[in-house]
Design a protein around this motif. Structure first.
Motif, short mmCIF file in Angstrom:
data_model
loop_
_atom_site.label_atom_id
_atom_site.label_comp_id
_atom_site.label_asym_id
_atom_site.label_seq_id
_atom_site.Cartn_x
_atom_site.Cartn_y
_atom_site.Cartn_z
N TYR A 1 91.12 62.22 24.62
CA TYR A 1 92.13 61.78 25.58
C TYR A 1 92.98 62.90 26.15
O TYR A 1 93.26 62.93 27.34
CB TYR A 1 93.04 60.72 24.94
N GLU B 1 80.05 62.00 14.30
CA GLU B 1 80.33 62.46 15.65
C GLU B 1 79.27 63.45 16.13
O GLU B 1 78.87 63.43 17.28
CB GLU B 1 81.71 63.12 15.71
N ILE C 1 93.48 62.62 11.48
CA ILE C 1 92.91 61.44 12.14
C ILE C 1 93.35 61.38 13.60
O ILE C 1 92.53 61.15 14.50
CB ILE C 1 93.30 60.16 11.38
N VAL C 2 94.63 61.63 13.86
CA VAL C 2 95.14 61.63 15.23
C VAL C 2 94.48 62.74 16.04
O VAL C 2 94.13 62.56 17.21
CB VAL C 2 96.68 61.76 15.25
N TYR C 3 94.28 63.90 15.42
CA TYR C 3 93.63 65.02 16.11
C TYR C 3 92.21 64.65 16.53
O TYR C 3 91.84 64.84 17.69
CB TYR C 3 93.61 66.25 15.19
N ALA C 4 91.44 64.11 15.60
CA ALA C 4 90.05 63.75 15.91
C ALA C 4 90.01 62.70 17.03
O ALA C 4 89.16 62.77 17.92
CB ALA C 4 89.35 63.23 14.66
N TRP C 5 90.93 61.77 17.01
CA TRP C 5 90.98 60.73 18.03
C TRP C 5 91.47 61.27 19.38
O TRP C 5 90.98 60.89 20.43
CB TRP C 5 91.90 59.60 17.54
N SER C 6 92.44 62.20 19.32
CA SER C 6 93.11 62.63 20.55
C SER C 6 92.30 63.58 21.43
O SER C 6 92.58 63.70 22.62
CB SER C 6 94.44 63.29 20.21
#
Length: 148
Positions: A93, A20, A85-90
């Motif tokens: 958004y 990233e 994982i959800v944190y990095a993705w979220s």
């Protein structure tokens, strides 16, 4: 065995964040790279520590590589890994200012390692410190609020 899995997960997470950060300006990428090397070093040390413990246990004749699983601890570890994982993705958004406090509050409220005041203080201070480093100090344009 669990420590090794956590260490390997930490290394995988560092590699994800390095990927990233590869698009950041060179000066801004220095901090994630430096922190990544610290995390990888600690992970490797954890793996070495487990291997040394296994060696001691083997010499004592008490080595058990796969003890009976503690399902609660496995569930907590898996939940935390999923949360990362959800944190990095979220962040892309819902924005940093929503994702980061949620990421901090969920495990702290679920596990309650400290009291309410410490939970709220930790959440505010960590969110502010990370914001200060990435937005104020490094001048990165991260999404602070939900993308609309």
């Amino acid at each position: 065995m669990g420590r090794i899995l956590v260490a390997l997960s930490a290394i995988a997470l560092v590699l994800f964040f390095w990927n990233e950060a590869s698009g950041y300006p060179s000066q801004a990428a220095r901090l994630p790279v430096l922190l990544g090397w610290v995390v990888i070093s600690l992970a490797v040390l954890a793996i070495i520590q487990v291997a040394a413990d296994w060696r001691k246990q083997k010499l004592a004749g008490t080595l058990v590589l796969l003890p009976a699983p503690n399902w609660r601890e496995l569930a907590i570890g898996a939940g935390f890994l999923g949360l990362i994982i959800v944190y990095a993705w979220s962040i892309a958004y819902v924005g940093y200012l929503i994702a980061t406090p949620a990421f901090l509050l969920i495990p702290l409220l679920a596990l309650r390692p400290v009291g309410w005041i410490a939970i709220l203080l930790t959440t505010v201070l960590v969110t502010g410190a990370i914001w200060g480093v990435f937005v104020y100090f490094l001048n990165l344009s991260i999404p602070l609020t939900p993308a609309i």
